[in-house]
Design a protein around this motif. Sequence first.
Motif, PDB file in Angstrom:
ATOM      1  N   LEU A  93       4.395   1.076  -4.026  1.00 25.97           N
ATOM      2  CA  LEU A  93       3.907  -0.125  -4.705  1.00 25.97           C
ATOM      3  C   LEU A  93       4.877  -1.280  -4.519  1.00 25.97           C
ATOM      4  CD1 LEU A  93       1.956  -1.664  -6.466  1.00 25.97           C
ATOM      5  CD2 LEU A  93       3.005  -0.612  -8.488  1.00 25.97           C
ATOM      6  N   ASN A  94       6.154  -1.010  -4.595  1.00 30.84           N
ATOM      7  CA  ASN A  94       7.145  -2.062  -4.398  1.00 30.84           C
ATOM      8  C   ASN A  94       7.020  -2.677  -3.010  1.00 30.84           C
ATOM      9  OD1 ASN A  94       9.617  -3.539  -5.218  1.00 30.84           O
ATOM     10  ND2 ASN A  94      10.585  -2.342  -3.594  1.00 30.84           N
ATOM     11  N   PHE A  95       6.788  -1.835  -2.003  1.00 32.98           N
ATOM     12  CA  PHE A  95       6.658  -2.338  -0.637  1.00 32.98           C
ATOM     13  C   PHE A  95       5.403  -3.198  -0.486  1.00 32.98           C
ATOM     14  CE2 PHE A  95       5.390  -2.005   3.833  1.00 32.98           C
ATOM     15  CZ  PHE A  95       6.557  -2.441   4.442  1.00 32.98           C
ATOM     16  N   VAL A  96       4.298  -2.756  -1.074  1.00 33.32           N
ATOM     17  CA  VAL A  96       3.051  -3.524  -1.017  1.00 33.32           C
ATOM     18  C   VAL A  96       3.234  -4.879  -1.682  1.00 33.32           C
ATOM     19  CG1 VAL A  96       0.716  -3.627  -1.978  1.00 33.32           C
ATOM     20  CG2 VAL A  96       1.482  -1.572  -0.791  1.00 33.32           C
ATOM     21  N   ARG A  97       3.890  -4.901  -2.814  1.00 34.65           N
ATOM     22  CA  ARG A  97       4.110  -6.164  -3.518  1.00 34.65           C
ATOM     23  C   ARG A  97       5.025  -7.089  -2.726  1.00 34.65           C
ATOM     24  NH1 ARG A  97       4.937  -4.253  -9.856  1.00 34.65           N
ATOM     25  NH2 ARG A  97       2.733  -4.363 -10.436  1.00 34.65           N
TER      26      ARG A  97
ATOM     27  N   THR B 200      -5.671  -1.764  -1.528  1.00 34.65           N
ATOM     28  CA  THR B 200      -6.677  -2.125  -0.533  1.00 34.65           C
ATOM     29  C   THR B 200      -6.425  -1.311   0.739  1.00 34.65           C
ATOM     30  OG1 THR B 200      -5.340  -3.863   0.486  1.00 34.65           O
ATOM     31  CG2 THR B 200      -6.671  -4.473  -1.459  1.00 34.65           C
ATOM     32  N   PRO B 201      -7.364  -1.292   1.656  1.00 36.31           N
ATOM     33  CA  PRO B 201      -7.109  -0.607   2.937  1.00 36.31           C
ATOM     34  C   PRO B 201      -5.886  -1.144   3.664  1.00 36.31           C
ATOM     35  CG  PRO B 201      -9.451  -0.992   2.671  1.00 36.31           C
ATOM     36  CD  PRO B 201      -8.776  -1.709   1.536  1.00 36.31           C
TER      37      PRO B 201
ATOM     38  N   ILE C  83       1.652   0.974   3.572  1.00 34.91           N
ATOM     39  CA  ILE C  83       2.369   2.114   3.005  1.00 34.91           C
ATOM     40  C   ILE C  83       2.610   3.178   4.068  1.00 34.91           C
ATOM     41  CG2 ILE C  83       2.158   4.067   1.410  1.00 34.91           C
ATOM     42  CD1 ILE C  83       0.708   2.132  -0.512  1.00 34.91           C
ATOM     43  N   ALA C  84       1.583   3.474   4.838  1.00 36.78           N
ATOM     44  CA  ALA C  84       1.706   4.498   5.890  1.00 36.78           C
ATOM     45  C   ALA C  84       2.763   4.095   6.914  1.00 36.78           C
ATOM     46  CB  ALA C  84       0.365   4.723   6.563  1.00 36.78           C
ATOM     47  N   LYS C  85       2.795   2.816   7.257  1.00 43.58           N
ATOM     48  CA  LYS C  85       3.786   2.340   8.222  1.00 43.58           C
ATOM     49  C   LYS C  85       5.196   2.444   7.656  1.00 43.58           C
ATOM     50  CE  LYS C  85       4.958   0.393  12.128  1.00 43.58           C
ATOM     51  NZ  LYS C  85       4.821   1.135  13.410  1.00 43.58           N
TER      52      LYS C  85
END
Length: 345
Positions: free
Chosen positions: A245-249, A270-271, A277-279
């Motif tokens: 979540l931190n990375f997405v934000r 989201t997709p 996240i996968a990366k």
Amino acid sequence: MIPLSILDLSPVPAGGSAAQSLRDSIDLARHADTLGFHRYWLAEHHNLPNIASSAPDIMIGQIAAATRHMRIGSGGVMLPNHAPLTVAERFKVLEALFPGRIDLGLGRAPGTDHITSVALRRRQDVRDEDDFLDRFQELLLLENNGYPKDHPFSSVHAMPNDVALPPIFLLGSSNYSAQLAAQIGAGFAFAHHFAGYDAAAAMRQYREKFQPSQHLQQPLAILATAAVVADTAEEAERLASTIDLNFVRRAKGVYAPLESPEVALAYDYTPIDRERIAKNRERLAVGDPAMVKSRLESLAAETQADEIMITTMVYDHTARKRSYALLAKAFSLTPPHAMPQPQTA
């Protein structure tokens, strides 16, 4: 067995305080010191609600005083934010107080956004171009008394002048610092935990171009990477959801305090979020002790790292301590004999 070290950003959890995060760093350092970790480095970041570590030199002094075995250093001092003379004097003082235990890691970036970097340097001669190399050369000239006699700075000495600077490491996330570290014969620490550049390529370039210096005869390459260890792979995945979540934000320009796994797992990704996240997970070692040990050993072999430096940005302080304890056990770390402390007046 490859040495293991720690990179600490003093993460701030949601509902917590930055002040407590700094105290938690001292607690974690004491814990790591009993486990056999080799170094403990403190980061420099500014104006980030999720990171409390803004003054690594101060924290180095506090943590060096609270520990006995580990080398304590900066990962790193962001040289664009500081006058070279200031850096030299602060780290000479640290070296004088804790001889043989201090590292000076230097970074090229400001460790913050552009406006904050201007605020940090507004009383300096701020330029738009990258002046890291100029500042670094000034640091070395001050240390080596390298200014010509007719230069105004020839009479300036970083005090205490009877103490040498601690070992210098250049931090990097591309090949620039790798090549510069090799050229001057300094140590090199690569930020694999966030770099897009290939770690193995950077490490290889550093080794191939390394020039021995009076301070370092052989290349010394540290690979900084992120890892989360728990008793079970399932628990490690739960803890690592905070990092996801931190990375997405961060990708969206949001630097909020670290959320709990419960909040992170319930987040409506989201997709595109899930792709990010996968990366990012390609750079992250998550699992039980055997899984993470295998991953880190493979990474060390691939990059020819002399040392692995771990950062663990999870929500819960107790879980972070447990992660490092499990990692130390997996790698059979043992603390060295206590180093003698300097005499005080």
